[in-house]
Design a protein around this motif. Structure first.
Motif, PDB file in Angstrom:
ATOM      1  N   ILE A  13       0.847  -1.192   0.000  1.00  0.00           N
ATOM      2  CA  ILE A  13       0.000   0.000   0.000  1.00  0.00           C
ATOM      3  C   ILE A  13       0.881   1.240   0.000  1.00  0.00           C
ATOM      4  N   ASP A  14       0.641   2.125  -0.960  1.00  0.00           N
ATOM      5  CA  ASP A  14       1.290   3.430  -1.001  1.00  0.00           C
ATOM      6  C   ASP A  14       0.182   4.433  -0.720  1.00  0.00           C
ATOM      7  N   CYS A  15       0.254   5.123   0.396  1.00  0.00           N
ATOM      8  CA  CYS A  15      -0.808   6.057   0.793  1.00  0.00           C
ATOM      9  C   CYS A  15      -0.833   7.322  -0.048  1.00  0.00           C
ATOM     10  N   GLY A  16       0.154   7.504  -0.910  1.00  0.00           N
ATOM     11  CA  GLY A  16       0.172   8.659  -1.794  1.00  0.00           C
ATOM     12  C   GLY A  16       0.566   9.928  -1.067  1.00  0.00           C
ATOM     13  N   GLN A  17       0.447  11.034  -1.786  1.00  0.00           N
ATOM     14  CA  GLN A  17       0.761  12.340  -1.218  1.00  0.00           C
ATOM     15  C   GLN A  17      -0.298  13.323  -1.669  1.00  0.00           C
ATOM     16  N   GLN A  18      -0.917  13.977  -0.698  1.00  0.00           N
ATOM     17  CA  GLN A  18      -2.001  14.912  -0.988  1.00  0.00           C
ATOM     18  C   GLN A  18      -1.645  16.284  -0.429  1.00  0.00           C
ATOM     19  N   LEU A  19      -1.893  17.327  -1.215  1.00  0.00           N
ATOM     20  CA  LEU A  19      -1.660  18.693  -0.753  1.00  0.00           C
ATOM     21  C   LEU A  19      -2.780  19.119   0.193  1.00  0.00           C
ATOM     22  N   LYS A  20      -2.551  20.184   0.934  1.00  0.00           N
ATOM     23  CA  LYS A  20      -3.550  20.690   1.880  1.00  0.00           C
ATOM     24  C   LYS A  20      -4.854  21.079   1.196  1.00  0.00           C
ATOM     25  N   ASN A  21      -4.781  21.463  -0.069  1.00  0.00           N
ATOM     26  CA  ASN A  21      -6.002  21.860  -0.789  1.00  0.00           C
ATOM     27  C   ASN A  21      -6.771  20.658  -1.350  1.00  0.00           C
ATOM     28  N   GLY A  22      -6.275  19.435  -1.087  1.00  0.00           N
ATOM     29  CA  GLY A  22      -6.967  18.224  -1.527  1.00  0.00           C
ATOM     30  C   GLY A  22      -6.475  17.639  -2.835  1.00  0.00           C
ATOM     31  N   THR A  23      -5.590  18.336  -3.520  1.00  0.00           N
ATOM     32  CA  THR A  23      -5.046  17.854  -4.789  1.00  0.00           C
ATOM     33  C   THR A  23      -4.031  16.739  -4.527  1.00  0.00           C
ATOM     34  N   TRP A  24      -4.157  15.665  -5.279  1.00  0.00           N
ATOM     35  CA  TRP A  24      -3.218  14.551  -5.131  1.00  0.00           C
ATOM     36  C   TRP A  24      -1.981  14.806  -5.975  1.00  0.00           C
ATOM     37  N   VAL A  25      -0.813  14.809  -5.345  1.00  0.00           N
ATOM     38  CA  VAL A  25       0.460  14.880  -6.043  1.00  0.00           C
ATOM     39  C   VAL A  25       0.785  13.482  -6.557  1.00  0.00           C
ATOM     40  N   ARG A  26       0.552  12.496  -5.696  1.00  0.00           N
ATOM     41  CA  ARG A  26       0.736  11.077  -6.030  1.00  0.00           C
ATOM     42  C   ARG A  26      -0.445  10.337  -5.402  1.00  0.00           C
ATOM     43  N   PRO A  27      -1.356   9.808  -6.219  1.00  0.00           N
ATOM     44  CA  PRO A  27      -2.550   9.160  -5.664  1.00  0.00           C
ATOM     45  C   PRO A  27      -2.208   7.856  -4.941  1.00  0.00           C
ATOM     46  N   PRO A  28      -3.046   7.453  -3.985  1.00  0.00           N
ATOM     47  CA  PRO A  28      -2.835   6.174  -3.306  1.00  0.00           C
ATOM     48  C   PRO A  28      -2.915   5.027  -4.301  1.00  0.00           C
ATOM     49  N   ARG A  29      -2.190   3.955  -4.019  1.00  0.00           N
ATOM     50  CA  ARG A  29      -2.244   2.766  -4.867  1.00  0.00           C
ATOM     51  C   ARG A  29      -1.938   1.547  -4.010  1.00  0.00           C
ATOM     52  N   ALA A  30      -2.376   0.399  -4.492  1.00  0.00           N
ATOM     53  CA  ALA A  30      -2.160  -0.848  -3.761  1.00  0.00           C
ATOM     54  C   ALA A  30      -2.122  -2.016  -4.736  1.00  0.00           C
ATOM     55  N   LYS A  31      -1.415  -3.070  -4.330  1.00  0.00           N
ATOM     56  CA  LYS A  31      -1.421  -4.318  -5.087  1.00  0.00           C
ATOM     57  C   LYS A  31      -1.226  -5.465  -4.109  1.00  0.00           C
ATOM     58  N   TYR A  32      -1.647  -6.641  -4.529  1.00  0.00           N
ATOM     59  CA  TYR A  32      -1.537  -7.844  -3.706  1.00  0.00           C
ATOM     60  C   TYR A  32      -0.852  -8.924  -4.517  1.00  0.00           C
ATOM     61  N   GLU A  33       0.139  -9.559  -3.928  1.00  0.00           N
ATOM     62  CA  GLU A  33       0.822 -10.675  -4.569  1.00  0.00           C
ATOM     63  C   GLU A  33       0.538 -11.930  -3.761  1.00  0.00           C
ATOM     64  N   CYS A  34      -0.161 -12.879  -4.375  1.00  0.00           N
ATOM     65  CA  CYS A  34      -0.471 -14.150  -3.727  1.00  0.00           C
ATOM     66  C   CYS A  34       0.687 -15.102  -4.009  1.00  0.00           C
ATOM     67  N   LEU A  35       1.374 -15.515  -2.969  1.00  0.00           N
ATOM     68  CA  LEU A  35       2.527 -16.395  -3.122  1.00  0.00           C
ATOM     69  C   LEU A  35       2.109 -17.848  -3.299  1.00  0.00           C
ATOM     70  N   THR A  36       0.876 -18.166  -2.951  1.00  0.00           N
ATOM     71  CA  THR A  36       0.373 -19.531  -3.101  1.00  0.00           C
ATOM     72  C   THR A  36       0.058 -19.839  -4.559  1.00  0.00           C
ATOM     73  N   CYS A  37      -0.702 -18.960  -5.198  1.00  0.00           N
ATOM     74  CA  CYS A  37      -1.076 -19.212  -6.595  1.00  0.00           C
ATOM     75  C   CYS A  37      -0.237 -18.391  -7.573  1.00  0.00           C
ATOM     76  N   ARG A  38       0.707 -17.628  -7.052  1.00  0.00           N
ATOM     77  CA  ARG A  38       1.653 -16.849  -7.857  1.00  0.00           C
ATOM     78  C   ARG A  38       0.974 -15.870  -8.815  1.00  0.00           C
ATOM     79  N   THR A  39      -0.012 -15.156  -8.287  1.00  0.00           N
ATOM     80  CA  THR A  39      -0.690 -14.135  -9.082  1.00  0.00           C
ATOM     81  C   THR A  39      -0.548 -12.783  -8.400  1.00  0.00           C
ATOM     82  N   THR A  40      -0.763 -11.743  -9.183  1.00  0.00           N
ATOM     83  CA  THR A  40      -0.753 -10.383  -8.669  1.00  0.00           C
ATOM     84  C   THR A  40      -2.076  -9.737  -9.016  1.00  0.00           C
TER      85      THR A  40
END
Length: 72
Positions: A13-40
């Motif tokens: 999880i990357d929580c991103g970076q948001q300015l005080k005025n609400g504008t996202w400099v870098r929006p939040p993002r997330a990914k999941y890697e399953c090590l059992t079935c080897r998928t992302t």
């Protein structure tokens, strides 16, 4: 008595970076890697999408957890 536990997946999880005025400099993002079935899954981008993804990803991979491994 000890029980062996294995990591079944990794949630990034990357929580991103948001300015005080609400504008996202870098929006939040997330990914999941399953090590059992080897998928992302993801990445998903945006605050609402990341929130929903984080809340549901473990349940979507719950069938792997029943094999004795534990999700991250």
């Amino acid at each position: 008595m000890t029980t062996e536990q294995k990591v079944a997946g990794a949630l990034f999880i990357d929580c991103g970076q948001q300015l005080k005025n609400g504008t996202w400099v870098r929006p939040p993002r997330a990914k999941y890697e399953c090590l059992t079935c080897r998928t992302t899954e993801g990445p998903v981008v945006g605050a609402a999408a990341v929130t929903a993804f984080v809340q549901t990803i473990r349940a979507r991979h719950q069938h792997h957890n029943s094999q004795g491994a534990h999700a991250a």
